[in-house]
Structure formats: structure tokens, C-alpha cells
Design an enzyme around this catalytic site. Structure first.
Site, PDB file in Angstrom:
ATOM      1  N   ASP A  48      24.486   3.823  30.062  1.00 46.77           N
ATOM      2  CA  ASP A  48      24.171   3.365  31.411  1.00 46.77           C
ATOM      3  C   ASP A  48      24.537   4.423  32.446  1.00 46.77           C
ATOM      4  O   ASP A  48      25.362   5.304  32.202  1.00 46.77           O
ATOM      5  CB  ASP A  48      24.963   2.092  31.741  1.00 46.77           C
ATOM      6  CG  ASP A  48      24.523   0.884  30.938  1.00 46.77           C
ATOM      7  OD1 ASP A  48      23.559   1.000  30.142  1.00 46.77           O
ATOM      8  OD2 ASP A  48      25.141  -0.181  31.102  1.00 46.77           O
ATOM      9  N   HIS A  98      17.972   0.535  35.141  1.00 41.55           N
ATOM     10  CA  HIS A  98      19.328   0.066  35.437  1.00 41.55           C
ATOM     11  C   HIS A  98      19.511  -0.124  36.944  1.00 41.55           C
ATOM     12  O   HIS A  98      20.615   0.028  37.463  1.00 41.55           O
ATOM     13  CB  HIS A  98      20.349   1.074  34.890  1.00 41.55           C
ATOM     14  CG  HIS A  98      21.746   0.537  34.743  1.00 41.55           C
ATOM     15  ND1 HIS A  98      22.034  -0.680  34.179  1.00 41.55           N
ATOM     16  CD2 HIS A  98      22.949   1.083  35.098  1.00 41.55           C
ATOM     17  CE1 HIS A  98      23.353  -0.870  34.179  1.00 41.55           C
ATOM     18  NE2 HIS A  98      23.920   0.174  34.746  1.00 41.55           N
ATOM     19  N   HIS A 102      22.527   0.597  41.603  1.00 44.80           N
ATOM     20  CA  HIS A 102      23.633   0.030  40.828  1.00 44.80           C
ATOM     21  C   HIS A 102      24.435  -1.033  41.602  1.00 44.80           C
ATOM     22  O   HIS A 102      25.663  -1.010  41.621  1.00 44.80           O
ATOM     23  CB  HIS A 102      24.576   1.141  40.364  1.00 44.80           C
ATOM     24  CG  HIS A 102      25.414   0.770  39.178  1.00 44.80           C
ATOM     25  ND1 HIS A 102      26.690   0.244  39.303  1.00 44.80           N
ATOM     26  CD2 HIS A 102      25.189   0.854  37.846  1.00 44.80           C
ATOM     27  CE1 HIS A 102      27.204   0.019  38.118  1.00 44.80           C
ATOM     28  NE2 HIS A 102      26.309   0.392  37.208  1.00 44.80           N
ATOM     29  N   HIS A 191      28.489   5.117  28.721  1.00 42.59           N
ATOM     30  CA  HIS A 191      28.011   5.595  30.015  1.00 42.59           C
ATOM     31  C   HIS A 191      27.883   7.113  30.022  1.00 42.59           C
ATOM     32  O   HIS A 191      28.782   7.806  29.548  1.00 42.59           O
ATOM     33  CB  HIS A 191      28.966   5.165  31.130  1.00 42.59           C
ATOM     34  CG  HIS A 191      29.131   3.679  31.237  1.00 42.59           C
ATOM     35  ND1 HIS A 191      29.938   2.959  30.393  1.00 42.59           N
ATOM     36  CD2 HIS A 191      28.554   2.791  32.074  1.00 42.59           C
ATOM     37  CE1 HIS A 191      29.864   1.672  30.697  1.00 42.59           C
ATOM     38  NE2 HIS A 191      29.035   1.543  31.723  1.00 42.59           N
TER      39      HIS A 191
END
Length: 268
Positions: A48, A98, A102, A191
Site C-alpha cells: 500500500d 488506494h 489516503h 507498505h
């Protein structure tokens, strides 16, 4: 008595919101999956918050071991690192959505959620040349209007069975967490960026990859993209979107891999 009733109703309401927003088994606010069928020793590795200046280091380790991955990119980061985004895709990896900036979706109105997802679809398609079919909400947190927006944009939600907590854990702790929790059909969440912050330190993530990937490969695991895992679930579920969610939930409730109730809010 009335105060007790109101208190009980508030607690029940908060519990319902927490479950629908965060639990991988919930399907009312987002339709998707958090694990594969587990028929073979296959697992999916996902990242991510990229792309970032650490994404190429992540790719170097993956390619050394012949491991494909799914990268859930933030639109703002794709605009910041377009060449990296294109290179990730050119090497046979999968790109997912995504959101653009964010945010915590639960705190946003539906119009803003739609903008976050649709803008990222456009940015990725214009930059990389592919339109994502997979989506992961920031922090793994859904919102009541998310399901209809996912359907409108043709997105399937992907959560995880084990998260490395690589925003705070040491490289060794990340590896041990993954190795102790992974099982066939599992989805690992790590990540390669840090939200949409311009600079990220993912040195511990890269170090953990060097540690746990050889162990899993030696243990007979093979890696597939999240999309490939979804296709396997689709076949097993007879092609029905609702059945995919039911199958994923049913496998998890059998005790094969799912490791714990409502996850706590994370900085993923």
C-alpha cells in the site's frame, strides 16, 4: 431505564459501525475478499501507499526471488512518481486503487469518496495505461456509501489476512509476524510508501522481505497477484459477486487462516 436503553442502543450502534467499517468478514459497506480459497499453497503479497522512493528497492527484492505482487497506489503518489508506477506495471505486477490522498473514508461524504476513487482511476489509467479493478481502502476502513461507489467504478475490495505493521515494527518483528500467521490462501499487507507523504522510510520493509520471502518459498509457497487469487475465488463461487464474499467469509470462519476479530485502526 430509558438512559440504560439509550446507552445500550449507542453501544450496539457503535459496535455495528466498527464491524461494518473494519471487519474483513463484513460485506454490507464493501464487497470483496480478504483471502483466497486456500486449495493450493498460494499466497498474495500486496503493498500500500506507493509509489515512493522505496518502491524500486522493494521491486529489486521481489525480482530476485521471482515474486509478483499487487501494489495499491495512491493517485497523488502516482503523479509524484509516474516513471516508478509505469515500471512496476511493466515488470508484471498488478496495480490497484488506494484512493487519491489516503483519507479515512468513514469521515467523508459519499461525493468526496467517489472523487477519491474515480480520480485515482483516471490518474493510474492515464499514467500507466491500465484501469484498476481492485481497491483497498486506506486503513482498511470502509464507509456506508462505499459499496455502491465500488460497483459504479467496477472495483473489488481487497483486504488482508496478515498485516506486517511495518510502519512501526522492526524488520525481524515484521518477518516473524508474517511467518507465524500466513497460511494457504493468505494475503499479506505491507507498505512501499507512507500515505501521501513525500518521503517515506521503508528500509525495515525491504529488510523483512529479504528475510521472509526465501523462508516461504523454501516452505513450498508460491506467490500470485490478488487478481489471480480473486479469479480462483470467482471460479469456486460460480462467478457470483455475492458468492465470492460468502465463500471468503466461510473459509475464514472455518478457522483455516483468519486471525482475529475487528482489526484496530492502523496507519496503512
Amino acid at each position: 431505564m430509558r438512559k440504560l436503553f439509550l446507552l445500550g442502543a449507542a453501544v450496539a450502534s457503535a459496535g455495528y459501525i466498527a464491524y461494518q467499517a473494519r471487519a474483513p468478514l463484513a460485506q454490507r459497506w464493501g464487497r470483496g475478499f480478504h483471502r483466497g480459497a486456500g486449495i493450493r499453497r498460494q499466497i498474495a503479497l500486496t503493498f500500500d501507499d506507493g509509489p515512493s522512493e522505496w518502491t524500486m528497492a522493494v521491486l529489486e527484492v521481489l525480482e530476485r526471488h521471482g515474486v509478483p505482487a499487487t501494489f495499491f497506489f495512491c493517485g497523488r503518489n502516482v503523479e509524484r512518481h509516474p516513471d516508478v508506477a509505469r515500471f512496476v506495471h511493466s515488470r508484471g505486477n498488478e496495480i490497484g486503487n488506494h484512493t487519491y490522498s489516503h483519507p479515512l473514508l468513514l469521515a467523508l461524504p459519499d461525493a468526496r469518496i467517489r472523487e477519491e476513487l474515480s480520480r485515482t482511476q483516471q490518474v493510474i489509467e492515464q499514467t500507466v495505461g491500465v484501469r484498476p479493478g481492485l481497491f483497498r481502502p486506506p486503513h482498511g476502513c470502509r464507509a456506508p456509501g462505499l459499496l455502491s461507489i465500488e460497483r459504479e467504478l467496477g472495483l473489488t475490495e481487497v483486504l488482508w489476512t496478515v498485516i506486517g505493521k511495518d510502519w512501526s515494527a522492526s524488520a525481524d518483528a515484521i518477518s516473524q509476524r508474517i511467518l507465524s500467521r500466513i497460511e494457504p490462501g493468505g494475503i499479506i499487507c505491507l507498505h512501499d510508501g507512507d500515505g501521501v507523504r513525500p518521503h517515506a522510510d521503508r528500509s525495515r520493509t525491504v529488510a523483512s522481505l529479504k528475510d521472509f520471502l526465501p523462508v516461504l518459498l523454501d516452505d513450498g509457497y508460491s506467490f500470485v497477484t490478488a487478481g489471480a487469487m480473486l479469479r480462483g475465488l470467482t471460479v469456486a463461487a460460480g462467478g457470483s459477486e455475492a458468492s465470492i464474499g460468502m465463500l471468503s467469509r466461510g473459509i475464514a470462519r472455518s478457522g483455516l487462516v483468519y486471525h482475529g476479530g475487528i482489526p484496530q485502526l492502523t496507519d496503512d
